[in-house]
Design a protein around this motif. Structure first.
Motif, PDB file in Angstrom:
ATOM      1  N   PRO A   1      17.329  59.712  97.269  1.00  0.00           N
ATOM      2  CA  PRO A   1      17.565  61.114  97.663  1.00  0.00           C
ATOM      3  C   PRO A   1      17.464  62.066  96.473  1.00  0.00           C
ATOM      4  N   ARG A   2      16.918  63.239  96.747  1.00  0.00           N
ATOM      5  CA  ARG A   2      16.793  64.256  95.696  1.00  0.00           C
ATOM      6  C   ARG A   2      18.152  64.699  95.165  1.00  0.00           C
ATOM      7  N   GLU A   3      19.174  64.585  96.011  1.00  0.00           N
ATOM      8  CA  GLU A   3      20.513  65.017  95.619  1.00  0.00           C
ATOM      9  C   GLU A   3      21.074  64.222  94.456  1.00  0.00           C
ATOM     10  N   ILE A   4      20.412  63.136  94.090  1.00  0.00           N
ATOM     11  CA  ILE A   4      20.889  62.332  92.965  1.00  0.00           C
ATOM     12  C   ILE A   4      20.854  63.137  91.666  1.00  0.00           C
ATOM     13  N   GLY A   5      20.010  64.160  91.634  1.00  0.00           N
ATOM     14  CA  GLY A   5      19.932  65.019  90.459  1.00  0.00           C
ATOM     15  C   GLY A   5      21.185  65.847  90.234  1.00  0.00           C
ATOM     16  N   LYS A   6      22.082  65.920  91.242  1.00  0.00           N
ATOM     17  CA  LYS A   6      23.334  66.666  91.092  1.00  0.00           C
ATOM     18  C   LYS A   6      24.374  65.898  90.283  1.00  0.00           C
ATOM     19  N   LEU A   7      24.093  64.632  90.007  1.00  0.00           N
ATOM     20  CA  LEU A   7      25.044  63.816  89.252  1.00  0.00           C
ATOM     21  C   LEU A   7      24.869  64.087  87.758  1.00  0.00           C
ATOM     22  N   LYS A   8      25.334  65.232  87.331  1.00  0.00           N
ATOM     23  CA  LYS A   8      25.111  65.689  85.956  1.00  0.00           C
ATOM     24  C   LYS A   8      25.817  64.844  84.912  1.00  0.00           C
ATOM     25  N   ASN A   9      26.875  64.121  85.315  1.00  0.00           N
ATOM     26  CA  ASN A   9      27.631  63.307  84.360  1.00  0.00           C
ATOM     27  C   ASN A   9      27.180  61.850  84.338  1.00  0.00           C
ATOM     28  N   LEU A  10      26.173  61.518  85.132  1.00  0.00           N
ATOM     29  CA  LEU A  10      25.742  60.129  85.229  1.00  0.00           C
ATOM     30  C   LEU A  10      25.112  59.651  83.923  1.00  0.00           C
ATOM     31  N   THR A  11      25.542  58.480  83.477  1.00  0.00           N
ATOM     32  CA  THR A  11      24.962  57.871  82.276  1.00  0.00           C
ATOM     33  C   THR A  11      24.167  56.607  82.608  1.00  0.00           C
ATOM     34  N   VAL A  12      24.544  55.917  83.688  1.00  0.00           N
ATOM     35  CA  VAL A  12      23.863  54.681  84.086  1.00  0.00           C
ATOM     36  C   VAL A  12      23.490  54.766  85.559  1.00  0.00           C
ATOM     37  N   LEU A  13      22.195  54.588  85.842  1.00  0.00           N
ATOM     38  CA  LEU A  13      21.697  54.525  87.214  1.00  0.00           C
ATOM     39  C   LEU A  13      20.949  53.213  87.370  1.00  0.00           C
ATOM     40  N   ASN A  14      21.502  52.319  88.187  1.00  0.00           N
ATOM     41  CA  ASN A  14      20.873  51.016  88.406  1.00  0.00           C
ATOM     42  C   ASN A  14      20.696  50.811  89.909  1.00  0.00           C
ATOM     43  N   LEU A  15      19.455  50.979  90.364  1.00  0.00           N
ATOM     44  CA  LEU A  15      19.094  50.762  91.768  1.00  0.00           C
ATOM     45  C   LEU A  15      18.083  49.635  91.879  1.00  0.00           C
ATOM     46  N   SER A  16      18.056  48.773  90.898  1.00  0.00           N
ATOM     47  CA  SER A  16      17.029  47.729  90.840  1.00  0.00           C
ATOM     48  C   SER A  16      17.236  46.675  91.929  1.00  0.00           C
ATOM     49  N   THR A  17      16.132  45.965  92.199  1.00  0.00           N
ATOM     50  CA  THR A  17      16.126  44.849  93.157  1.00  0.00           C
ATOM     51  C   THR A  17      16.676  45.288  94.510  1.00  0.00           C
ATOM     52  N   ASN A  18      16.003  46.296  95.072  1.00  0.00           N
ATOM     53  CA  ASN A  18      16.267  46.765  96.418  1.00  0.00           C
ATOM     54  C   ASN A  18      14.925  46.906  97.139  1.00  0.00           C
ATOM     55  N   LEU A  19      14.908  47.669  98.198  1.00  0.00           N
ATOM     56  CA  LEU A  19      13.671  47.889  98.966  1.00  0.00           C
ATOM     57  C   LEU A  19      13.338  49.377  99.040  1.00  0.00           C
ATOM     58  N   LEU A  20      13.683  50.101  98.006  1.00  0.00           N
ATOM     59  CA  LEU A  20      13.468  51.548  97.990  1.00  0.00           C
ATOM     60  C   LEU A  20      11.981  51.876  97.922  1.00  0.00           C
ATOM     61  N   GLN A  21      11.598  52.927  98.643  1.00  0.00           N
ATOM     62  CA  GLN A  21      10.186  53.313  98.751  1.00  0.00           C
ATOM     63  C   GLN A  21      10.003  54.766  98.324  1.00  0.00           C
ATOM     64  N   GLY A  22       8.741  55.151  98.245  1.00  0.00           N
ATOM     65  CA  GLY A  22       8.412  56.536  97.939  1.00  0.00           C
ATOM     66  C   GLY A  22       8.456  56.834  96.451  1.00  0.00           C
ATOM     67  N   PRO A  23       8.301  58.094  96.084  1.00  0.00           N
ATOM     68  CA  PRO A  23       8.270  58.467  94.663  1.00  0.00           C
ATOM     69  C   PRO A  23       9.656  58.573  94.058  1.00  0.00           C
ATOM     70  N   ILE A  24       9.693  58.564  92.749  1.00  0.00           N
ATOM     71  CA  ILE A  24      10.921  58.886  92.026  1.00  0.00           C
ATOM     72  C   ILE A  24      11.089  60.398  92.083  1.00  0.00           C
ATOM     73  N   PRO A  25      12.192  60.899  92.603  1.00  0.00           N
ATOM     74  CA  PRO A  25      12.333  62.352  92.740  1.00  0.00           C
ATOM     75  C   PRO A  25      12.356  63.057  91.390  1.00  0.00           C
ATOM     76  N   SER A  26      11.740  64.233  91.354  1.00  0.00           N
ATOM     77  CA  SER A  26      11.706  64.998  90.100  1.00  0.00           C
ATOM     78  C   SER A  26      13.100  65.424  89.663  1.00  0.00           C
ATOM     79  N   GLU A  27      14.037  65.468  90.600  1.00  0.00           N
ATOM     80  CA  GLU A  27      15.401  65.876  90.275  1.00  0.00           C
ATOM     81  C   GLU A  27      16.106  64.914  89.328  1.00  0.00           C
ATOM     82  N   THR A  28      15.541  63.717  89.137  1.00  0.00           N
ATOM     83  CA  THR A  28      16.146  62.821  88.153  1.00  0.00           C
ATOM     84  C   THR A  28      16.129  63.442  86.758  1.00  0.00           C
TER      85      THR A  28
END
Length: 217
Positions: free
Chosen positions: A138-165
Motif C-alpha cells: 500500500p502507498r500509505e506505507i510512506g506515512k511511516l516516517k519513523n520506520l527504520t526496518v521494513l521486512n516484507l520478504s518471502t511473501n506473494l506481494l505483486q505490483g510495483p514498489i510504491p514511490s511513497e517508500t
C-alpha cells in the motif's frame, strides 16, 4: 438621635453589587488574556496527544485483512481491549506506549496489507517476512516516517514498489526479496540517505538502482 436615611441601604447594595460585578468581569477578562483567548470566542480545547488507543483501529484493520491465521497468532488481538501492548507480535514504547514494532515473522498469515497500517505513525520496525501476503504494497506505507526496518520478504506481494517508500526518511533496511514485485524501481529510493541495506532479489523488477551522492547505501 442618630438618624439614617433608609433609601441609603438599597443604594449602597446597588453600588456594592456593581463594584463586585465589575471586579468579576475584570478578573474574567484577565483570565481570558492569560489563556490566550479573546472575549466573544468559545473556549478551545487543545488536541490531545496521540496514545496507544489511537493505534488499535489500525491494528484491527490489519487483522481484518488477514483471512487465514492457522497458527492463531492474532487470537489475542481483541477489539474490546484498548491496550494492544500485550498482543502477540506488538511491542510498545516505554516512553509513550505507542506501538513501535510489529513483528509477525514466520506466522503463516494469509491476506493482504491493509492501507490503514500507515496510521501506526510511531512504528519503527515492520517485520512480516515468511508469510503469504498477497496484493500490492500500500502507498500509505510512506506515512511511516519513523520506520527504520521494513521486512516484507518471502511473501506473494505483486505490483510495483510504491514511490511513497521514498518518504520514509529514517529507513535503514528495506528487505523485499522473494516476492512477485514487478516494474521499475522508483527513483524516490535515491532520497533515502539513511538506507544501509536494500534486498530485492527474486522479483521481476527492472531498470537501474537509484541512488544519490549523499546515500550511504
Amino acid at each position: 438621635d442618630y438618624h439614617v436615611n433608609r433609601p441609603f441601604f438599597p443604594l449602597l447594595r446597588a453600588k456594592l453589587t456593581a463594584t463586585t460585578m465589575a471586579r468579576l468581569l475584570l478578573l474574567g477578562f484577565s483570565l481570558l488574556l492569560l489563556t490566550g483567548l479573546r472575549p466573544g470566542r468559545a473556549f478551545l480545547v487543545a488536541d490531545p496527544q496521540p496514545d496507544v488507543s489511537d493505534d488499535v483501529p489500525a491494528l484491527l484493520a490489519f487483522k481484518k485483512a488477514i483471512y487465514d491465521d492457522p497458527l492463531a497468532r492474532l487470537s489475542d488481538w481483541n477489539s474490546s481491549d484498548p491496550d494492544p501492548c500485550l498482543w502477540f507480535g506488538v511491542t510498545c514504547s516505554d516512553f509513550d506506549a505507542r506501538v513501535v514494532t510489529l513483528d509477525l515473522s514466520n506466522s503463516s498469515l494469509v491476506g493482504f496489507l491493509a492501507p490503514r497500517i500507515g496510521s501506526l505513525t510511531s512504528l519503527q520496525k515492520l517485520i512480516l517476512d515468511h508469510n503469504a501476503f498477497t496484493g500490492s504494497i500500500p502507498r500509505e506505507i510512506g506515512k511511516l516516517k519513523n520506520l527504520t526496518v521494513l521486512n516484507l520478504s518471502t511473501n506473494l506481494l505483486q505490483g510495483p514498489i510504491p514511490s511513497e517508500t521514498g518518504d520514509m526518511q529514517n529507513i535503514s533496511t528495506i528487505d523485499l526479496h522473494a516476492n512477485r514485485l514487478s516494474g521499475a524501481l522508483p527513483p524516490e529510493l535515491g532520497k533515502l540517505t539513511n538506507l544501509k541495506e536494500l534486498r530485492l532479489s527474486n522479483n521481476s523488477l527492472t531498470g537501474t538502482i537509484p541512488g544519490s551522492n549523499s546515500s550511504t547505501m
